[in-house]
Motif scaffolding. Structure first.
Motif, PDB file in Angstrom:
ATOM      1  N   VAL A  79       0.842  -1.206   0.000  1.00  0.00           N
ATOM      2  CA  VAL A  79       0.000   0.000   0.000  1.00  0.00           C
ATOM      3  C   VAL A  79       0.873   1.250   0.000  1.00  0.00           C
ATOM      4  O   VAL A  79       0.708   2.164  -0.812  1.00  0.00           O
ATOM      5  N   HIS A  80       1.826   1.285   0.941  1.00  0.00           N
ATOM      6  CA  HIS A  80       2.689   2.461   1.061  1.00  0.00           C
ATOM      7  C   HIS A  80       3.986   2.312   0.262  1.00  0.00           C
ATOM      8  O   HIS A  80       4.808   3.225   0.234  1.00  0.00           O
ATOM      9  N   LYS A  81       4.159   1.129  -0.358  1.00  0.00           N
ATOM     10  CA  LYS A  81       5.338   0.849  -1.178  1.00  0.00           C
ATOM     11  C   LYS A  81       6.638   1.126  -0.416  1.00  0.00           C
ATOM     12  O   LYS A  81       7.511   1.863  -0.866  1.00  0.00           O
ATOM     13  N   SER A  82       6.725   0.516   0.761  1.00  0.00           N
ATOM     14  CA  SER A  82       7.914   0.698   1.597  1.00  0.00           C
ATOM     15  C   SER A  82       8.306  -0.637   2.224  1.00  0.00           C
ATOM     16  O   SER A  82       7.483  -1.552   2.347  1.00  0.00           O
ATOM     17  N   ILE A  83       9.571  -0.738   2.610  1.00  0.00           N
ATOM     18  CA  ILE A  83      10.076  -1.942   3.267  1.00  0.00           C
ATOM     19  C   ILE A  83       9.715  -1.872   4.747  1.00  0.00           C
ATOM     20  O   ILE A  83      10.067  -0.913   5.439  1.00  0.00           O
ATOM     21  N   VAL A  84       9.016  -2.877   5.243  1.00  0.00           N
ATOM     22  CA  VAL A  84       8.588  -2.872   6.643  1.00  0.00           C
ATOM     23  C   VAL A  84       9.294  -3.949   7.465  1.00  0.00           C
ATOM     24  O   VAL A  84       9.115  -4.018   8.682  1.00  0.00           O
ATOM     25  N   GLY A  85      10.080  -4.774   6.816  1.00  0.00           N
ATOM     26  CA  GLY A  85      10.776  -5.816   7.566  1.00  0.00           C
ATOM     27  C   GLY A  85      11.627  -6.687   6.669  1.00  0.00           C
ATOM     28  O   GLY A  85      11.687  -6.490   5.446  1.00  0.00           O
ATOM     29  N   ILE A  86      12.298  -7.654   7.296  1.00  0.00           N
ATOM     30  CA  ILE A  86      13.163  -8.580   6.572  1.00  0.00           C
ATOM     31  C   ILE A  86      12.832  -9.993   7.023  1.00  0.00           C
ATOM     32  O   ILE A  86      12.718 -10.261   8.223  1.00  0.00           O
ATOM     33  N   ASN A  87      12.657 -10.886   6.078  1.00  0.00           N
ATOM     34  CA  ASN A  87      12.381 -12.286   6.387  1.00  0.00           C
ATOM     35  C   ASN A  87      13.689 -13.067   6.361  1.00  0.00           C
ATOM     36  O   ASN A  87      14.263 -13.313   5.304  1.00  0.00           O
ATOM     37  N   TRP A  88      14.154 -13.444   7.562  1.00  0.00           N
ATOM     38  CA  TRP A  88      15.405 -14.192   7.657  1.00  0.00           C
ATOM     39  C   TRP A  88      15.171 -15.697   7.604  1.00  0.00           C
ATOM     40  O   TRP A  88      16.126 -16.468   7.513  1.00  0.00           O
ATOM     41  N   SER A  89      13.928 -16.113   7.699  1.00  0.00           N
ATOM     42  CA  SER A  89      13.624 -17.542   7.733  1.00  0.00           C
ATOM     43  C   SER A  89      13.549 -18.094   6.310  1.00  0.00           C
ATOM     44  O   SER A  89      12.553 -17.920   5.612  1.00  0.00           O
ATOM     45  N   MET A  90      14.608 -18.774   5.878  1.00  0.00           N
ATOM     46  CA  MET A  90      14.678 -19.303   4.518  1.00  0.00           C
ATOM     47  C   MET A  90      15.078 -20.782   4.541  1.00  0.00           C
ATOM     48  O   MET A  90      16.058 -21.192   3.909  1.00  0.00           O
ATOM     49  N   PRO A  91      14.355 -21.627   5.263  1.00  0.00           N
ATOM     50  CA  PRO A  91      14.766 -23.030   5.398  1.00  0.00           C
ATOM     51  C   PRO A  91      14.739 -23.817   4.090  1.00  0.00           C
ATOM     52  O   PRO A  91      15.573 -24.705   3.883  1.00  0.00           O
ATOM     53  N   MET A  92      13.800 -23.512   3.198  1.00  0.00           N
ATOM     54  CA  MET A  92      13.726 -24.257   1.942  1.00  0.00           C
ATOM     55  C   MET A  92      14.942 -23.977   1.069  1.00  0.00           C
ATOM     56  O   MET A  92      15.489 -24.887   0.429  1.00  0.00           O
ATOM     57  N   ALA A  93      15.368 -22.715   1.051  1.00  0.00           N
ATOM     58  CA  ALA A  93      16.570 -22.375   0.286  1.00  0.00           C
ATOM     59  C   ALA A  93      17.794 -23.052   0.888  1.00  0.00           C
ATOM     60  O   ALA A  93      18.661 -23.558   0.167  1.00  0.00           O
TER      61      ALA A  93
END
Length: 467
Positions: A79-93
């Motif tokens: 909606v606001h086209k902004s970064i609100v966080g980071i997803n560090w959980s990447m177990p599949m990768a």
């Protein structure tokens, strides 16, 4: 949104046998799995393998590195086209990368991952009996096989900080922490409450406009003067600078920073602030091994046209994670010398086979004791690092100074009892004057000028009026 996965293959110091009588040198494939925005781990891993191979130049088996780097996802507010966080959980990768390495025939993997990714890599390697050497803090769960933790056990590190708090006799303090360090926060909170301390808790939440200033303003309202700060080294500079901006860097304020990399950031802003700032080091930047490793990293950066530091500060910029990674590779390289021979096996995550030599190498790793960049390295029967030494440091006007040491066995040993900065400003002094009745009969002509002056001073003092 998609996951960017970078796979780099680096072949280091491999000599190929020839028909002209050349000596055949076997190469052993080791994997490195890293994540985050800073790709320095990739470079340091290559440097670590190169350094280990140079040390083992007389030995017939060299290491070859295969590397994988997982870039976390940004969480976007559409909606606001902004970064609100980071997803560090990447177990599949992480799983995909680990299975790819197994197909190539890795005999060990060195990891620096978030917990969810670490868990799935550990699970795969347990089933395949492939040694995992972890660089980051490990969870409390016991590994089945075959995990080694280079990072000192979290509960033991927290005990070091708890001992420091008790040494300073802090009965109440504010505890500021980032959500990404919630495990360390909970450990510190538990130990602190067990000792009867009163703890004022503040989450280090970064506001888009005011940064951490609102948090520090709340801390200031609480009247706390002693702080324990638990946050990433990437954010620590901003946290401390904004504490200064709201007036919390004066002589009455005391800080303990729970981060091994305190010495790597610019602290010149606070050298003359008169605040007492303490921390601990896992590495000694003045040690020859640390200086040598830091210079090797700088040379590698120059070859890649990366940002480098002047020689005199290179070792002071070396982070604990880099030192731990170099120690880990060296430990594994030294351990391989105990293996007279072994066969490498290419494994599949979809099959039930495992590597017959993995548990043997794992046991050799646990039994080995050595001294590296991070000092004494020794493991318990579960593969946790049980013995290590820490330097206790303080920021002084001349810069970072070592004021003591800590170890699990001996606890705190301080080198300097006069740690806290002090001056006469804002001090109320009680002055006591002892009067001795003096009767001066007269001045002899034979008295020297100095005695005459002293006699007159005594006479004048006896006539002072004291309010």
């Amino acid at each position: 949104m998609f996951v960017k996965v970078f796979i780099l293959i680096a072949v280091l110091c491999i000599k190929i046998s020839s028909n002209e009588g050349g000596v055949s040198i076997d190469s052993t494939l080791v994997g490195g799995l890293f994540e985050g925005f800073d790709q320095e781990g990739l470079l340091v891993f290559n440097v670590a393998v190169d350094m280990a191979n140079k040390k083992q130049s007389h030995y017939g088996r060299h290491l070859k590195a295969t590397l994988a780097y997982i870039e976390p996802e940004y969480v976007i507010d559409t909606v606001h086209k902004s970064i609100v966080g980071i997803n560090w959980s990447m177990p599949m990768a992480a799983m995909e990368m680990m299975c790819s390495m197994l197909r190539r025939g890795v005999v060990a993997v060195f990891t620096s991952l978030s917990e969810s990714s670490e868990d799935i890599v550990q699970s795969i390697c347990d089933s395949k009996e492939i040694p995992v050497i972890k660089i980051t803090a490990s969870s409390e769960s016991d590994p089945e096989c075959c995990s080694i933790s280079m990072y000192p056990h979290r509960s033991t590190v927290v005990r070091a900080f708890s001992d420091l708090v008790q040494y300073f006799k802090w009965k109440n303090f504010a505890l500021l922490y980032e959500m990404s360090h919630v495990d360390s926060f909970l450990e510190v909170l538990k130990v602190s409450t067990d000792t009867g301390a009163t703890v004022d808790i503040h989450l280090l939440h970064q506001n888009e406009t005011s940064g951490y200033r609102n948090v520090w303003k709340d801390v200031r309202k609480s009247k706390a003067t002693k702080f324990i700060v638990i946050c990433s080294i990437e954010n620590l500079s901003d946290v401390l600078q904004q504490a200064q901006e709201v007036g919390l860097m004066t002589i009455k304020y005391n800080y303990i920073i729970l981060n091994f990399d305190l010495h790597t950031i610019d602290l010149s802003l606070y050298q003359y602030s008169e605040a007492n700032i303490f921390g601990v080091q896992l590495i000694d930047p003045t040690a020859p091994l640390v200086i040598e490793a830091a210079q090797e990293i700088q040379l590698a950066k120059k070859k890649r046209k990366m940002l480098t530091h002047p020689p005199h500060i290179t070792a002071w910029k070396l982070r604990a994670s880099s030192a731990l990674l170099i120690d880990a590779v060296n430990l594994f390289s030294e351990t391989l010398k105990d293996m007279h021979s072994f066969t490498v096996l290419q494994l599949s995550c979809n099959a039930t086979d495992n590597w017959a030599y993995g548990s043997t190498i794992y046991n050799f790793l646990k039994m080995r004791t050595m001294t590296g960049l991070t000092g004494l390295i020794k493991f318990d029967h579960k593969g946790f690092r049980s013995e290590f030494n820490l330097n206790i440091i303080q920021l002084k006007e001349g810069g970072i100074a070592k004021i003591g040491t800590w170890s699990p066995k001996d606890g705190i040993k301080m080198d300097n009892s006069s740690m806290f900065k002090d001056n006469l400003k804002e001090k109320h002094l009680n002055v006591m004057i002892s009067w001795v009745p003096i009767r001066i009969i007269g001045f002899s002509r034979n008295l020297t000028p100095s005695i005459r002056t002293a006699a007159r001073s005594c006479w004048e003092m006896t006539n002072l009026k004291v309010s």
